[in-house]
Design an enzyme around this catalytic site. Structure first.
Site, mmCIF file in Angstrom:
data_model
loop_
_atom_site.group_PDB
_atom_site.id
_atom_site.type_symbol
_atom_site.label_atom_id
_atom_site.label_comp_id
_atom_site.label_asym_id
_atom_site.label_seq_id
_atom_site.Cartn_x
_atom_site.Cartn_y
_atom_site.Cartn_z
ATOM 1 N N ASN A 13 -33.472 64.645 -20.544
ATOM 2 C CA ASN A 13 -32.742 64.071 -19.416
ATOM 3 C C ASN A 13 -31.784 65.005 -18.995
ATOM 4 O OD1 ASN A 13 -31.175 62.367 -17.728
ATOM 5 N ND2 ASN A 13 -31.579 60.770 -19.000
ATOM 6 N N LYS A 20 -29.368 65.978 -21.803
ATOM 7 C CA LYS A 20 -29.285 65.034 -22.913
ATOM 8 C C LYS A 20 -30.760 65.248 -23.482
ATOM 9 C CE LYS A 20 -25.494 62.433 -21.497
ATOM 10 N NZ LYS A 20 -25.109 60.845 -21.231
ATOM 11 N N ASP A 156 -36.832 58.189 -11.541
ATOM 12 C CA ASP A 156 -35.450 57.406 -11.428
ATOM 13 C C ASP A 156 -35.315 56.590 -10.201
ATOM 14 O OD1 ASP A 156 -33.354 57.133 -12.967
ATOM 15 O OD2 ASP A 156 -32.132 58.908 -12.345
ATOM 16 N N LEU A 215 -21.496 54.455 -13.589
ATOM 17 C CA LEU A 215 -20.285 55.367 -13.139
ATOM 18 C C LEU A 215 -20.231 56.506 -14.177
ATOM 19 C CD1 LEU A 215 -17.618 52.449 -12.304
ATOM 20 C CD2 LEU A 215 -19.385 53.378 -10.899
ATOM 21 N N GLY A 337 -17.997 54.330 -16.672
ATOM 22 C CA GLY A 337 -17.986 52.669 -16.834
ATOM 23 C C GLY A 337 -17.838 52.299 -18.539
#
Length: 404
Positions: A13, A20, A156, A215, A337
């Site tokens: 990712n 990641k 995505d 976020l 977030g």
């Protein structure tokens, strides 16, 4: 451990703040939840490559650094990562999945990479010039160095294919719209994960009108009805929407024309400005693009950057509520977030006009409800897991049998 149980799916990712990765047992049955073996991240910092990994069930994380080979990422990094996995755990990578920012008009979340899929992803680079190249680099590297390794692209944008025509369309000449100049939306893998787990937290929210705020260094919002995307803040590109770490969010296109005409800015310099110099970093006067560092700063510019971020998210929540025709729940996810409890509290305070009643002492450090029991609108923090969504999709495809 049998040889087959050593076979793993590597999920990569590549994001705006690093890469990641997760490892899943590759012989997982497609009807079962993917068995995660561990999660980690790796980045190149100056002269070193830095890896962090925590195996599932282990209380401790492993860290390792090695000198950067000098090769352009991801060549050296992926080579070292794959060797490290096999050397430390004896796992053999038998399939790879990649988060790809732009999937164009495709409504399919996941596709096995072949020449035609690769050509289509390359053709989309002009729509996401920085992110798309970043996502394709590890696919190209693995295709060259491990040509027999099955690879899957997970898009995505696909989650937002349910947007109606009015949400997709800009006020452009129809001929340009028909060329693909429309709203696509991003962070779809994250939103799909939240939609999949929301029934565990709030069945009313899962079936109703929920606004999810992803976020982080990149940030966007999605308005869902019954778990389906109906509105999103990002549009044609990842520059649109709310203020981000280094991106401006909504901006008057006349301002960009002014910079070109009066400041003589080239396309390249304007692109660098919009992707790397704006957002929290720009508003804070260069203090930081990291919300944690801004919160720790006493500088008024840092406080103003945070306040503008909050204002942008609150305004976007209002927009989403209008499109949905109401709201039953708010969900926070992503790095900010999930961890910046004070920022989320200020956003909720800005949404009191919705009738929302915030729980004063609730922290966002762990998943849970942020609102009082009698609040007509619930608010939650739910950690996202884009990598798990990718693993789910890969295991659901028949092609995964190649690694059995």
């Amino acid at each position: 451990m049998t040889d087959e149980s050593r076979h793993v799916l590597l999920v990569l990712n590549a994001g705006s703040s690093g890469t990641k990765f997760s490892l899943y047992q590759a012989n997982n049955h497609p009807l079962l939840e993917p068995l995660c073996l561990g999660n980690g991240s790796f980045n190149v910092h100056h002269e070193n490559e830095h890896l962090i990994f925590r195996a599932t069930g282990s209380p401790n994380q492993k860290e390792e650094q090695w000198p950067h080979s000098g090769a352009s990422p991801p060549s050296g990094t992926l080579f070292n990562l794959m060797n490290w996995i096999e050397r430390h755990y004896g796992w053999k990578i038998r399939v790879a999945a990649h988060r790809v920012v732009h999937g164009g008009n495709s409504s399919e979340v996941t596709q096995r990479v072949d020449d035609s899929v690769m050509a289509r992803m390359h053709a989309l680079i002009p729509m996401a010039p920085l992110h798309q190249r970043q996502c394709l680099a590890p696919i190209i590297y693995l295709a060259n160095e491990h040509p027999g390794l099955p690879q899957f692209a997970c898009f995505d944008t696909a989650f937002h294919h349910t947007l109606d025509a009015l949400e997709m369309t800009y006020g452009l000449p129809r001929a340009l719209t028909e060329q693909g100049l429309r709203r696509y939306g991003f962070h779809g893998l994250s939103y799909e994960y939240i939609a999949s787990v929301l029934p565990r937290y709030d069945q009313r929210a899962a079936e109703g009108k929920t606004i999810v705020a992803h976020l982080g260094s990149g940030a966007s919002l999605c308005g869902m009805h019954n778990g389906v995307s109906r509105a999103t803040s990002m549009g044609f590109s990842t520059l649109d929407g709310v203020l981000m770490g280094t991106r401006p969010g909504h901006i008057d296109p006349g301002l960009l024309l002014y910079l070109i005409r009066e400041h003589g800015m080239s396309v390249k310099s304007l692109e660098d400005l919009l992707y790397h110099q704006c957002g929290l970093l720009g508003v804070s006067g260069g203090i930081s693009s990291d919300m944690r560092e801004l919160q720790a700063s006493v500088a008024p510019e840092a406080k103003e950057a945070i306040a503008l971020f909050v204002r942008c998210v609150v305004r976007e929540i209002g927009t989403m509520a209008a499109v949905l025709g109401g709201v039953d729940a708010l969900v926070f996810t992503g790095g900010i977030g999930e961890h910046a409890s004070q920022v989320c509290a200020e956003i909720l305070d800005g949404c009191r006009w919705l009738g929302l009643k915030r729980e004063d002492n609730q922290s966002t450090e762990s998943s849970g409800c942020l609102t009082m029991p009698d609040s007509p609108i619930s608010a939650w923090v739910i950690p996202t897991d884009e990598n798990l969504i990718m693993a789910r999709h890969v295991f659901q495809l028949s092609e995964i049998k190649v690694c059995h």
